[in-house]
Design a protein around this motif. Structure first.
Motif, PDB file in Angstrom:
ATOM      1  N   PRO A   1       0.755  -1.177   0.075  1.00  0.00           N
ATOM      2  CA  PRO A   1      -0.022  -0.040   0.058  1.00  0.00           C
ATOM      3  C   PRO A   1       0.727   1.215   0.112  1.00  0.00           C
ATOM      4  O   PRO A   1       1.983   1.126   0.364  1.00  0.00           O
ATOM      5  CB  PRO A   1      -0.790  -0.024   1.403  1.00  0.00           C
ATOM      6  N   ASP A   2       0.291   2.447  -0.388  1.00  0.00           N
ATOM      7  CA  ASP A   2       0.990   3.604  -0.409  1.00  0.00           C
ATOM      8  C   ASP A   2       1.569   4.060   0.846  1.00  0.00           C
ATOM      9  O   ASP A   2       2.616   4.467   1.104  1.00  0.00           O
ATOM     10  CB  ASP A   2       0.164   4.747  -0.881  1.00  0.00           C
ATOM     11  N   ARG A   3       0.694   3.727   1.887  1.00  0.00           N
ATOM     12  CA  ARG A   3       1.042   3.850   3.312  1.00  0.00           C
ATOM     13  C   ARG A   3       0.697   2.640   4.328  1.00  0.00           C
ATOM     14  O   ARG A   3      -0.540   2.815   4.856  1.00  0.00           O
ATOM     15  CB  ARG A   3       0.300   5.211   3.702  1.00  0.00           C
ATOM     16  N   PRO A   4       1.432   1.769   4.434  1.00  0.00           N
ATOM     17  CA  PRO A   4       1.102   0.740   5.327  1.00  0.00           C
ATOM     18  C   PRO A   4       0.808   1.085   6.647  1.00  0.00           C
ATOM     19  O   PRO A   4       1.255   2.015   7.146  1.00  0.00           O
ATOM     20  CB  PRO A   4       2.616  -0.172   5.283  1.00  0.00           C
ATOM     21  N   GLU A   5      -0.293   0.311   7.176  1.00  0.00           N
ATOM     22  CA  GLU A   5      -0.659   0.576   8.655  1.00  0.00           C
ATOM     23  C   GLU A   5       0.546   0.415   9.440  1.00  0.00           C
ATOM     24  O   GLU A   5       1.420  -0.440   9.226  1.00  0.00           O
ATOM     25  CB  GLU A   5      -1.684  -0.433   8.807  1.00  0.00           C
ATOM     26  N   PRO A   6       0.807   1.327  10.531  1.00  0.00           N
ATOM     27  CA  PRO A   6       1.825   1.167  11.449  1.00  0.00           C
ATOM     28  C   PRO A   6       1.620  -0.186  12.134  1.00  0.00           C
ATOM     29  O   PRO A   6       2.798  -0.925  12.293  1.00  0.00           O
ATOM     30  CB  PRO A   6       1.358   2.230  12.321  1.00  0.00           C
ATOM     31  N   LYS A   7       0.777  -0.931  12.370  1.00  0.00           N
ATOM     32  CA  LYS A   7       0.605  -2.219  13.044  1.00  0.00           C
ATOM     33  C   LYS A   7       1.077  -3.211  11.991  1.00  0.00           C
ATOM     34  O   LYS A   7       1.955  -4.113  12.518  1.00  0.00           O
ATOM     35  CB  LYS A   7      -0.860  -2.405  13.210  1.00  0.00           C
ATOM     36  N   THR A   8       0.769  -3.074  10.818  1.00  0.00           N
ATOM     37  CA  THR A   8       1.306  -3.894   9.615  1.00  0.00           C
ATOM     38  C   THR A   8       2.929  -3.829   9.795  1.00  0.00           C
ATOM     39  O   THR A   8       3.639  -4.977   9.592  1.00  0.00           O
ATOM     40  CB  THR A   8       0.760  -3.981   8.153  1.00  0.00           C
ATOM     41  N   LEU A   9       3.297  -2.805   9.749  1.00  0.00           N
ATOM     42  CA  LEU A   9       4.924  -2.226   9.770  1.00  0.00           C
ATOM     43  C   LEU A   9       5.755  -3.172  10.873  1.00  0.00           C
ATOM     44  O   LEU A   9       6.642  -3.947  10.904  1.00  0.00           O
ATOM     45  CB  LEU A   9       5.150  -1.172   9.556  1.00  0.00           C
ATOM     46  N   LYS A  10       5.054  -2.703  12.116  1.00  0.00           N
ATOM     47  CA  LYS A  10       5.436  -3.247  13.371  1.00  0.00           C
ATOM     48  C   LYS A  10       5.387  -5.041  13.302  1.00  0.00           C
ATOM     49  O   LYS A  10       6.280  -5.566  13.819  1.00  0.00           O
ATOM     50  CB  LYS A  10       4.655  -2.971  14.612  1.00  0.00           C
TER      51      LYS A  10
END
Length: 114
Positions: A33-42
């Motif tokens: 996604p253009d801006r991955p969800e912070p939860k997804t990154l963590k």
């Protein structure tokens, strides 16, 4: 405009982290996604924590060596911090590499793209 070695090494580290995040995000959710969800990154970082260092060394070692005119025929199976320091060719470049790595890593652990 020519980049100096300090800028190049920062760029190498930043590109590694961008590509690493893209790869693990694609594996996890099938798209970037253009801006991955912070939860997804963590979550992705925590699940791949043990692979980051090795992937970083294997990806950047030959590029840093080439930047400094050091010929590498084969990337060693295991790359130690001492080997990375040697290919950086100076304490300054090594310290810039380490600090840029740390900044990117911490950003991802906080759920932000570097």
């Amino acid at each position: 405009m020519t980049m100096n070695k300090e800028e190049v090494i920062k760029d190498l580290v930043n590109v590694f982290f961008t590509d690493f995040v893209r790869e693990i995000t694609m594996d996890e959710i099938g798209e970037m996604p253009d801006r991955p969800e912070p939860k997804t990154l963590k979550k992705a970082m925590l699940e791949h924590y043990e692979h980051i260092s090795d992937a970083f060394h294997r990806t950047t070692y030959p590029k840093i060596a080439a930047m400094n005119g050091i010929k590498i025929t084969d990337v060693p199976k295991e790359i130690t911090p001492e080997m990375m320091k040697k290919v950086c060719a100076s304490d300054t470049l090594f310290n810039i590499m380490v600090e840029t790595y740390r900044q990117n890593f911490m950003a991802l652990l906080q759920g932000m793209l570097p």
